[in-house]
Design a protein around this motif. Sequence first.
Motif, PDB file in Angstrom:
ATOM      1  N   GLU A  52      36.222  36.685  36.117  1.00  0.00           N
ATOM      2  CA  GLU A  52      37.286  37.354  36.866  1.00  0.00           C
ATOM      3  C   GLU A  52      37.368  38.819  36.467  1.00  0.00           C
ATOM      4  O   GLU A  52      37.408  39.139  35.278  1.00  0.00           O
ATOM      5  N   ILE A  54      39.729  41.619  36.189  1.00  0.00           N
ATOM      6  CA  ILE A  54      41.163  41.920  36.184  1.00  0.00           C
ATOM      7  C   ILE A  54      41.408  43.423  36.046  1.00  0.00           C
ATOM      8  O   ILE A  54      42.545  43.856  35.903  1.00  0.00           O
ATOM      9  N   GLU A  56      40.462  47.681  37.243  1.00  0.00           N
ATOM     10  CA  GLU A  56      40.657  48.515  38.434  1.00  0.00           C
ATOM     11  C   GLU A  56      39.358  49.059  39.009  1.00  0.00           C
ATOM     12  O   GLU A  56      39.375  49.791  39.999  1.00  0.00           O
ATOM     13  N   PRO A  92      37.491  44.616  41.904  1.00  0.00           N
ATOM     14  CA  PRO A  92      38.767  44.418  41.217  1.00  0.00           C
ATOM     15  C   PRO A  92      39.570  43.299  41.884  1.00  0.00           C
ATOM     16  O   PRO A  92      39.638  43.218  43.110  1.00  0.00           O
ATOM     17  N   GLY A  93      40.133  42.421  41.069  1.00  0.00           N
ATOM     18  CA  GLY A  93      40.930  41.321  41.593  1.00  0.00           C
ATOM     19  C   GLY A  93      40.120  40.158  42.128  1.00  0.00           C
ATOM     20  O   GLY A  93      40.680  39.172  42.597  1.00  0.00           O
ATOM     21  N   SER A  94      38.792  40.238  42.056  1.00  0.00           N
ATOM     22  CA  SER A  94      37.920  39.175  42.558  1.00  0.00           C
ATOM     23  C   SER A  94      37.292  38.418  41.403  1.00  0.00           C
ATOM     24  O   SER A  94      37.396  38.807  40.246  1.00  0.00           O
TER      25      SER A  94
END
Length: 139
Positions: A52, A54, A56, A92-94
């Motif tokens: 993951e 997490i 930016e 990011p976030g994926s």
Amino acid sequence: MSDKSGFDALTMLFPYAATTGPVTVRVAVSFLSEQSAPASGRWFWSYHVRIENIGERSVQLLSRHWKITDGRGAVHEVRGEGVVGEMPLIAPGSSFDYVSGCPLATPSGAMAGTYQMVDEEGAAFQVDIPGFILQAPVN
């Protein structure tokens, strides 16, 4: 993925986790009796890894380094490019998921390792893969 009681579904699904900088690596392991042959000295596990991002910035996994320890304490190291034939770019976030396997000549062992990664600006960094136990069920 947590509710008011503190139940965390990801922790239940992936009991092993480590966070290094902008990356969390989660692992779930399963013993595969149908691919094991204890009478022939072969035990086999699959492991599901979720990586993951997490942070930016996008990150890319370039290579892996595993330390696999069997039940006798013998260590086998595996190094190579990417994972399962890929060098995933994770926004990011994926996250990126993959499943692989590990045979051993003993009914127990352990695995741990690192991924070598690079962010979108070219900064290289290493990410820990949490250690996890390989344990065949006792019949």
